[in-house]
Design a protein around this motif. Sequence first.
Motif, PDB file in Angstrom:
ATOM      1  N   TYR A   1      -5.549 -12.416  10.585  1.00 60.28           N
ATOM      2  CA  TYR A   1      -5.131 -11.651   9.685  1.00 60.28           C
ATOM      3  C   TYR A   1      -6.966 -10.891   9.397  1.00 60.28           C
ATOM      4  O   TYR A   1      -7.175 -12.229   8.897  1.00 60.28           O
ATOM      5  CB  TYR A   1      -3.903 -11.633   9.007  1.00 60.28           C
ATOM      6  N   LYS A   2      -7.056  -9.647   8.696  1.00 59.02           N
ATOM      7  CA  LYS A   2      -7.961  -9.426   8.008  1.00 59.02           C
ATOM      8  C   LYS A   2      -7.284  -8.457   6.581  1.00 59.02           C
ATOM      9  O   LYS A   2      -6.314  -8.023   6.744  1.00 59.02           O
ATOM     10  CB  LYS A   2      -9.164  -8.690   8.674  1.00 59.02           C
TER      11      LYS A   2
ATOM     12  N   ARG B   1      -3.349  -6.217   3.303  1.00 55.37           N
ATOM     13  CA  ARG B   1      -3.553  -6.865   4.336  1.00 55.37           C
ATOM     14  C   ARG B   1      -3.853  -7.083   5.864  1.00 55.37           C
ATOM     15  O   ARG B   1      -2.503  -5.687   6.080  1.00 55.37           O
ATOM     16  CB  ARG B   1      -2.583  -8.348   4.503  1.00 55.37           C
ATOM     17  N   GLN B   2      -3.964  -6.530   6.692  1.00 53.08           N
ATOM     18  CA  GLN B   2      -3.969  -6.420   8.879  1.00 53.08           C
ATOM     19  C   GLN B   2      -3.650  -7.875   9.363  1.00 53.08           C
ATOM     20  O   GLN B   2      -4.873  -8.144   9.768  1.00 53.08           O
ATOM     21  CB  GLN B   2      -4.757  -5.587   8.972  1.00 53.08           C
ATOM     22  N   ILE B   3      -2.550  -7.468   9.549  1.00 52.24           N
ATOM     23  CA  ILE B   3      -2.395  -8.760  11.085  1.00 52.24           C
ATOM     24  C   ILE B   3      -2.828  -8.023  11.955  1.00 52.24           C
ATOM     25  O   ILE B   3      -2.495  -7.149  12.632  1.00 52.24           O
ATOM     26  CB  ILE B   3      -0.445  -8.818  10.865  1.00 52.24           C
TER      27      ILE B   3
ATOM     28  N   ASP C   1       2.648  -5.104   7.940  1.00 47.53           N
ATOM     29  CA  ASP C   1       1.013  -5.671   7.809  1.00 47.53           C
ATOM     30  C   ASP C   1       0.651  -5.706   9.296  1.00 47.53           C
ATOM     31  O   ASP C   1      -0.623  -5.021   9.670  1.00 47.53           O
ATOM     32  CB  ASP C   1       1.231  -7.046   7.029  1.00 47.53           C
ATOM     33  N   THR C   2       1.024  -5.771  10.332  1.00 43.14           N
ATOM     34  CA  THR C   2       1.293  -5.333  11.766  1.00 43.14           C
ATOM     35  C   THR C   2       0.860  -4.173  12.107  1.00 43.14           C
ATOM     36  O   THR C   2      -0.102  -3.545  12.782  1.00 43.14           O
ATOM     37  CB  THR C   2       2.310  -6.202  12.878  1.00 43.14           C
TER      38      THR C   2
ATOM     39  N   HIS D   1       5.191  -9.148   7.424  1.00 43.25           N
ATOM     40  CA  HIS D   1       4.420  -9.472   8.624  1.00 43.25           C
ATOM     41  C   HIS D   1       4.592  -8.297   9.713  1.00 43.25           C
ATOM     42  O   HIS D   1       3.475  -7.968   9.843  1.00 43.25           O
ATOM     43  CB  HIS D   1       5.052 -10.362   9.699  1.00 43.25           C
TER      44      HIS D   1
ATOM     45  N   HIS E   1     -12.076 -13.458  10.634  1.00 41.62           N
ATOM     46  CA  HIS E   1     -10.906 -13.530  10.449  1.00 41.62           C
ATOM     47  C   HIS E   1     -10.113 -14.679   9.617  1.00 41.62           C
ATOM     48  O   HIS E   1     -10.281 -15.458   9.683  1.00 41.62           O
ATOM     49  CB  HIS E   1      -9.771 -12.636  11.199  1.00 41.62           C
TER      50      HIS E   1
END
Length: 251
Positions: A73-74, A81-83, A197-198, A194, A105
């Motif tokens: 993630y970033k 957050r971006q998974i 965030d994805t 999760h 990342h």
Amino acid sequence: MAGQRVKSAYRTPCEQCPLRGFPHFREFKPEELAFISDFKTGELTVDAGATLLVEGAHSAHLYTVLSGWGFRYKMLDDGRRQILNYMMPGDLVGLQGSLMGEMQHSVEALSPVTLCVFERDRLMSIYREHPDLAFDTTWIAAREERILDENLLSIGRRSALERAAYLLAFLHQRAVSLKLFDAQRTVMPITQQHVADTLGLSIVHTNKTLKKLSERNLIRWMDRGCTVLDDRGLCEIAGWEGYHERNRPFL
């Protein structure tokens, strides 16, 4: 750092690696297996929630996932957050940091994870001495790019329902191929956060979307996980042909 990291005194011999029994992993030549056995310096076990690698860090190691689930993630400065992708047994972790000097990342464990540990400084010996393993390393990087392409397609062009269907079908089919489920364990260890965030969705929108899939009897959602009831139905919604991988390399 959340979670516990334990350097395991026990080291699974590469000759007895449980991943070698899966038909979609290619077999090593004897000299390659000997090199990997020497290349491996130990094993690391971490708890769910532990941070394995941090963006911007310089790591002396790279890893192969031996067991468990994790994700890359970033983070934005404001905490969003971006998974980027999920990791499962056989995946290589930390290659980016090995080749580019620092991680771009972060990586976190979704479940208890065991990692095979390799010295980063010895990576170039693969390219000098074992061209087939060097090709495998390149293949692994290209496969990661392919997965990210599909994730970007989801975020950019699929509807929220299609995004969720693709993600859950993809994770489920990968887990099935690695025999991560059995009669007692059928739940993927992901939360709705999760998934949000994805997929780049709010948690409220994610909850409504997952409820639609549940109402169609495609999934069953629990407090800390999801069971897929009909992966083909999810594939149809996503317009995805399904997960196909043959003769895949790993280190």
